[in-house]
Design a protein around this motif. Structure first.
Motif, mmCIF file in Angstrom:
data_model
loop_
_atom_site.group_PDB
_atom_site.id
_atom_site.type_symbol
_atom_site.label_atom_id
_atom_site.label_comp_id
_atom_site.label_asym_id
_atom_site.label_seq_id
_atom_site.Cartn_x
_atom_site.Cartn_y
_atom_site.Cartn_z
ATOM 1 N N ILE A 24 -73.297 -59.647 -70.518
ATOM 2 C CA ILE A 24 -72.904 -58.484 -71.317
ATOM 3 C C ILE A 24 -72.490 -58.975 -72.712
ATOM 4 N N PRO A 25 -73.319 -58.695 -73.722
ATOM 5 C CA PRO A 25 -72.949 -59.058 -75.090
ATOM 6 C C PRO A 25 -71.991 -58.025 -75.669
ATOM 7 N N ILE A 26 -71.268 -58.415 -76.701
ATOM 8 C CA ILE A 26 -70.356 -57.503 -77.386
ATOM 9 C C ILE A 26 -70.774 -57.401 -78.840
ATOM 10 N N ASP A 27 -70.950 -56.190 -79.308
ATOM 11 C CA ASP A 27 -71.306 -55.941 -80.708
ATOM 12 C C ASP A 27 -70.105 -55.299 -81.386
ATOM 13 N N GLN A 28 -69.333 -56.124 -82.094
ATOM 14 C CA GLN A 28 -68.102 -55.647 -82.724
ATOM 15 C C GLN A 28 -68.004 -56.281 -84.106
ATOM 16 N N VAL A 107 -63.810 -61.373 -76.543
ATOM 17 C CA VAL A 107 -63.143 -61.170 -77.834
ATOM 18 C C VAL A 107 -61.695 -61.633 -77.723
ATOM 19 N N THR A 108 -61.292 -62.521 -78.647
ATOM 20 C CA THR A 108 -59.931 -63.038 -78.613
ATOM 21 C C THR A 108 -59.009 -62.221 -79.519
ATOM 22 N N ARG A 109 -57.727 -62.352 -79.272
ATOM 23 C CA ARG A 109 -56.722 -61.674 -80.094
ATOM 24 C C ARG A 109 -56.690 -62.203 -81.527
ATOM 25 N N ALA A 174 -56.451 -67.410 -70.259
ATOM 26 C CA ALA A 174 -57.562 -66.770 -70.962
ATOM 27 C C ALA A 174 -57.365 -66.966 -72.471
ATOM 28 N N PRO A 175 -58.455 -67.156 -73.227
ATOM 29 C CA PRO A 175 -59.839 -66.962 -72.824
ATOM 30 C C PRO A 175 -60.465 -68.109 -72.044
ATOM 31 N N THR A 176 -59.940 -69.345 -72.213
ATOM 32 C CA THR A 176 -60.551 -70.491 -71.535
ATOM 33 C C THR A 176 -60.563 -70.300 -70.026
ATOM 34 N N ALA A 177 -59.439 -69.851 -69.464
ATOM 35 C CA ALA A 177 -59.375 -69.658 -68.016
ATOM 36 C C ALA A 177 -60.333 -68.574 -67.553
ATOM 37 N N ALA A 178 -60.461 -67.506 -68.320
ATOM 38 C CA ALA A 178 -61.359 -66.417 -67.941
ATOM 39 C C ALA A 178 -62.802 -66.897 -67.935
ATOM 40 N N THR A 193 -68.986 -61.815 -61.774
ATOM 41 C CA THR A 193 -67.596 -61.404 -61.963
ATOM 42 C C THR A 193 -67.334 -61.241 -63.454
ATOM 43 N N ARG A 194 -66.897 -60.071 -63.865
ATOM 44 C CA ARG A 194 -66.641 -59.815 -65.288
ATOM 45 C C ARG A 194 -65.192 -60.157 -65.635
ATOM 46 N N VAL A 195 -64.994 -60.720 -66.826
ATOM 47 C CA VAL A 195 -63.658 -61.188 -67.187
ATOM 48 C C VAL A 195 -63.225 -60.789 -68.591
ATOM 49 N N SER A 196 -64.087 -60.103 -69.348
ATOM 50 C CA SER A 196 -63.761 -59.822 -70.742
ATOM 51 C C SER A 196 -62.583 -58.859 -70.894
#
Length: 206
Positions: A24-28, A107-109, A174-178, A193-196
């Motif tokens: 699943i790509p993210i377009d942001q 996407v990270t904070r 997260a994000p590394t753990a996710a 398994t989705r983690v985003s």
């Protein structure tokens, strides 16, 4: 993966698990594009993942666990950036033919759009070294140690749970753990398994 299984069989099993995966790509717009490498290497008969500890002198996320990676250069593909960052941070060079696949974007904070790239490093024949200004230490962690149940934490600052995993007497978040969790679920078990949707701890928001 068991120690008595050949590297070729290990790779074939992982590639079979990846075959039906739809990322699943993210377009942001406005995010800084980055790639990280999930690099599998063979150490003492075990299949391991390369994980780094960031240098304590870094301005952003000092001392934290990480995967080799960083911002993509203009014109670079997702895979090219992951392979370049892996080489620069660990000394491990992986040809394009050893890219196994790409996981979901995260996407990270701190404003990054991370794309994880799975690569096959095989036996590590050269010393693994990275720039002291960026990498404090490089670890080859057996997949059996990383393949752990996700620990989910509630924090008052977010409605989303934080995902973490135990690592060498510490925790990786997260994000590394996710990313590692999604990788283990997919590569070792064939589970999509989705983690985003998992959040990061507050100390990693900057």
């Amino acid at each position: 993966m068991a120690c008595d299984v050949s590297p070729a069989a290990d790779r074939a099993a992982i590639e079979a698990n990846l075959a039906g995966f739809q990322r699943i790509p993210i377009d942001q717009p406005g995010l800084r594009a980055a790639s990280v490498a999930l690099c599998l290497v063979e150490r003492r008969g075990a299949l391991c993942l390369l994980v780094t500890r960031r240098a304590a002198t870094l301005r952003n996320h000092p001392g934290q666990w990480a995967l080799p990676g960083g911002s993509r250069d203009p014109g670079e593909s997702v895979e090219e950036a992951a392979r370049r960052e892996l080489r620069e941070e660990t000394g491990v060079a992986v040809p394009a033919g050893d890219v196994l696949g790409v996981l979901d974007d995260y996407v990270t904070r701190s404003g990054y759009l991370i794309t994880p790239v799975m690569v096959w490093g095989g036996p590590v024949r050269t010393p693994m070294t990275g720039p002291e200004s960026e990498v404090a230490q490089i670890y080859a962690i057996p997949l059996t140690d990383l393949d752990q149940p996700a620990q989910l934490l509630d924090i008052p600052e977010s409605h989303r749970q934080v995902l973490r995993l135990p690592l060498l007497g510490d925790f990786v978040y997260a994000p590394t753990a996710a990313i590692i969790y999604q990788f283990c679920q997919l590569a070792r078990h064939g589970h999509t398994t989705r983690v985003s949707h998992f959040d990061q701890p507050v100390f990693a928001w900057k």
